[in-house]
Design a protein around this motif. Structure first.
Motif, PDB file in Angstrom:
ATOM      1  N   GLN A 188       0.888  -1.118   0.047  1.00  0.00           N
ATOM      2  CA  GLN A 188      -0.017  -0.079   0.154  1.00  0.00           C
ATOM      3  C   GLN A 188       0.799   1.241   0.046  1.00  0.00           C
ATOM      4  O   GLN A 188       0.401   2.211  -0.512  1.00  0.00           O
ATOM      5  N   ASN A 189       1.963   1.358   0.924  1.00  0.00           N
ATOM      6  CA  ASN A 189       2.781   2.293   0.773  1.00  0.00           C
ATOM      7  C   ASN A 189       3.581   2.484  -0.645  1.00  0.00           C
ATOM      8  O   ASN A 189       3.709   3.703  -1.155  1.00  0.00           O
ATOM      9  N   ALA A 190       3.921   1.678  -1.416  1.00  0.00           N
ATOM     10  CA  ALA A 190       4.541   1.239  -2.478  1.00  0.00           C
ATOM     11  C   ALA A 190       3.578   1.938  -3.670  1.00  0.00           C
ATOM     12  O   ALA A 190       4.063   2.799  -4.330  1.00  0.00           O
ATOM     13  N   LEU A 191       2.312   1.695  -3.383  1.00  0.00           N
ATOM     14  CA  LEU A 191       1.304   2.175  -4.301  1.00  0.00           C
ATOM     15  C   LEU A 191       1.040   3.497  -4.265  1.00  0.00           C
ATOM     16  O   LEU A 191       0.829   4.164  -5.077  1.00  0.00           O
ATOM     17  N   GLN A 192       0.935   4.179  -2.973  1.00  0.00           N
ATOM     18  CA  GLN A 192       0.898   5.632  -2.932  1.00  0.00           C
ATOM     19  C   GLN A 192       2.058   6.250  -3.300  1.00  0.00           C
ATOM     20  O   GLN A 192       1.932   7.402  -4.043  1.00  0.00           O
ATOM     21  N   GLU A 193       3.148   5.806  -3.414  1.00  0.00           N
ATOM     22  CA  GLU A 193       4.138   6.176  -3.867  1.00  0.00           C
ATOM     23  C   GLU A 193       4.429   6.440  -5.398  1.00  0.00           C
ATOM     24  O   GLU A 193       4.721   7.292  -6.090  1.00  0.00           O
ATOM     25  N   ALA A 194       3.977   5.314  -6.041  1.00  0.00           N
ATOM     26  CA  ALA A 194       3.563   4.982  -7.379  1.00  0.00           C
ATOM     27  C   ALA A 194       2.656   6.114  -8.094  1.00  0.00           C
ATOM     28  O   ALA A 194       2.938   6.707  -9.089  1.00  0.00           O
ATOM     29  N   ILE A 195       1.605   6.383  -7.125  1.00  0.00           N
ATOM     30  CA  ILE A 195       0.770   7.391  -7.682  1.00  0.00           C
ATOM     31  C   ILE A 195       1.186   8.931  -7.511  1.00  0.00           C
ATOM     32  O   ILE A 195       0.999   9.282  -8.429  1.00  0.00           O
ATOM     33  N   ALA A 196       1.885   9.024  -6.442  1.00  0.00           N
ATOM     34  CA  ALA A 196       2.628  10.256  -6.478  1.00  0.00           C
ATOM     35  C   ALA A 196       3.451  10.729  -7.515  1.00  0.00           C
ATOM     36  O   ALA A 196       3.469  11.580  -8.200  1.00  0.00           O
ATOM     37  N   ARG A 197       4.209   9.439  -8.071  1.00  0.00           N
ATOM     38  CA  ARG A 197       5.127   9.648  -9.301  1.00  0.00           C
ATOM     39  C   ARG A 197       4.471   9.531 -10.702  1.00  0.00           C
ATOM     40  O   ARG A 197       5.071   9.412 -11.489  1.00  0.00           O
ATOM     41  N   GLN A 198       3.141   9.394 -10.655  1.00  0.00           N
ATOM     42  CA  GLN A 198       2.532   8.957 -11.596  1.00  0.00           C
ATOM     43  C   GLN A 198       2.792   7.787 -12.519  1.00  0.00           C
ATOM     44  O   GLN A 198       2.923   7.784 -13.860  1.00  0.00           O
ATOM     45  N   GLU A 199       3.274   6.810 -11.819  1.00  0.00           N
ATOM     46  CA  GLU A 199       3.644   5.455 -12.592  1.00  0.00           C
ATOM     47  C   GLU A 199       2.586   4.297 -12.504  1.00  0.00           C
ATOM     48  O   GLU A 199       2.474   3.625 -11.666  1.00  0.00           O
ATOM     49  N   PHE A 200       1.671   4.601 -13.648  1.00  0.00           N
ATOM     50  CA  PHE A 200       0.384   4.087 -13.727  1.00  0.00           C
ATOM     51  C   PHE A 200       0.498   2.780 -14.001  1.00  0.00           C
ATOM     52  O   PHE A 200      -0.327   2.002 -13.281  1.00  0.00           O
ATOM     53  N   GLU A 201       1.318   2.181 -14.663  1.00  0.00           N
ATOM     54  CA  GLU A 201       1.493   0.683 -15.011  1.00  0.00           C
ATOM     55  C   GLU A 201       1.829  -0.121 -13.583  1.00  0.00           C
ATOM     56  O   GLU A 201       1.366  -0.997 -13.474  1.00  0.00           O
ATOM     57  N   ARG A 202       2.770   0.574 -12.840  1.00  0.00           N
ATOM     58  CA  ARG A 202       3.303   0.184 -11.611  1.00  0.00           C
ATOM     59  C   ARG A 202       2.143   0.175 -10.338  1.00  0.00           C
ATOM     60  O   ARG A 202       2.038  -0.881  -9.775  1.00  0.00           O
ATOM     61  N   CYS A 203       1.418   1.146 -10.494  1.00  0.00           N
ATOM     62  CA  CYS A 203       0.081   1.253  -9.676  1.00  0.00           C
ATOM     63  C   CYS A 203      -0.723   0.067 -10.084  1.00  0.00           C
ATOM     64  O   CYS A 203      -1.255  -0.413  -9.121  1.00  0.00           O
ATOM     65  N   ALA A 204      -1.246  -0.466 -11.126  1.00  0.00           N
ATOM     66  CA  ALA A 204      -2.008  -1.407 -11.764  1.00  0.00           C
ATOM     67  C   ALA A 204      -1.392  -2.620 -11.168  1.00  0.00           C
ATOM     68  O   ALA A 204      -2.086  -3.605 -10.632  1.00  0.00           O
ATOM     69  N   GLU A 205      -0.037  -2.934 -11.126  1.00  0.00           N
ATOM     70  CA  GLU A 205       0.652  -4.196 -10.774  1.00  0.00           C
ATOM     71  C   GLU A 205       0.550  -4.184  -9.073  1.00  0.00           C
ATOM     72  O   GLU A 205       0.085  -5.291  -8.540  1.00  0.00           O
ATOM     73  N   LEU A 206       0.554  -3.226  -8.667  1.00  0.00           N
ATOM     74  CA  LEU A 206       0.521  -3.157  -7.031  1.00  0.00           C
ATOM     75  C   LEU A 206      -0.885  -3.247  -6.588  1.00  0.00           C
ATOM     76  O   LEU A 206      -1.197  -4.137  -5.682  1.00  0.00           O
TER      77      LEU A 206
END
Length: 110
Positions: free
Chosen positions: A79-97
């Motif tokens: 969940q922390n990694a997802l929030q960081e990916a959202i902040a960095r707008q890394e949408f593919e990583r968001c979907a994986e997480l």
């Protein structure tokens, strides 16, 4: 030895408890007292994390609670990694997480 790049020592206020300055910590790699960690936390935390990893206790877990606690920790990490990916707008990583969180039964808190 810890090398903390900072402004000259006279520009950094010393630790209120022991008077140690950031420049002294940079030169010796040692803090003067426990309050130094709080006072200089903004500058020290990245170096501590680089050397020691996450700044949280990950000690032994009782066998009776082990699997459940590991599951909770992994879910929190994701969940922390997802929030960081959202902040960095890394949408593919968001979907994986998101998918991994859903697989653990965490429901993907966004």
């Amino acid at each position: 030895m810890v090398f903390i790049h900072s402004a000259p020592a006279y520009e950094s206020p010393p630790c209120p408890a022991c008077g140690t300055r950031l420049g002294e910590i940079s030169q010796t790699g040692r803090v003067g007292c426990p309050e130094c960690y709080r006072h200089f936390s903004e500058r020290l935390t990245p170096y501590i994390r680089r050397v020691h990893g996450p700044a949280r206790h990950t000690g032994s877990i009782p066998k009776s609670a082990g699997e459940q606690l590991h599951h909770k920790r992994r879910l929190a990490e994701l969940q922390n990694a997802l929030q960081e990916a959202i902040a960095r707008q890394e949408f593919e990583r968001c979907a994986e997480l998101r998918d991994e969180i859903a697989g653990l039964g965490g429901g993907g808190h966004l």
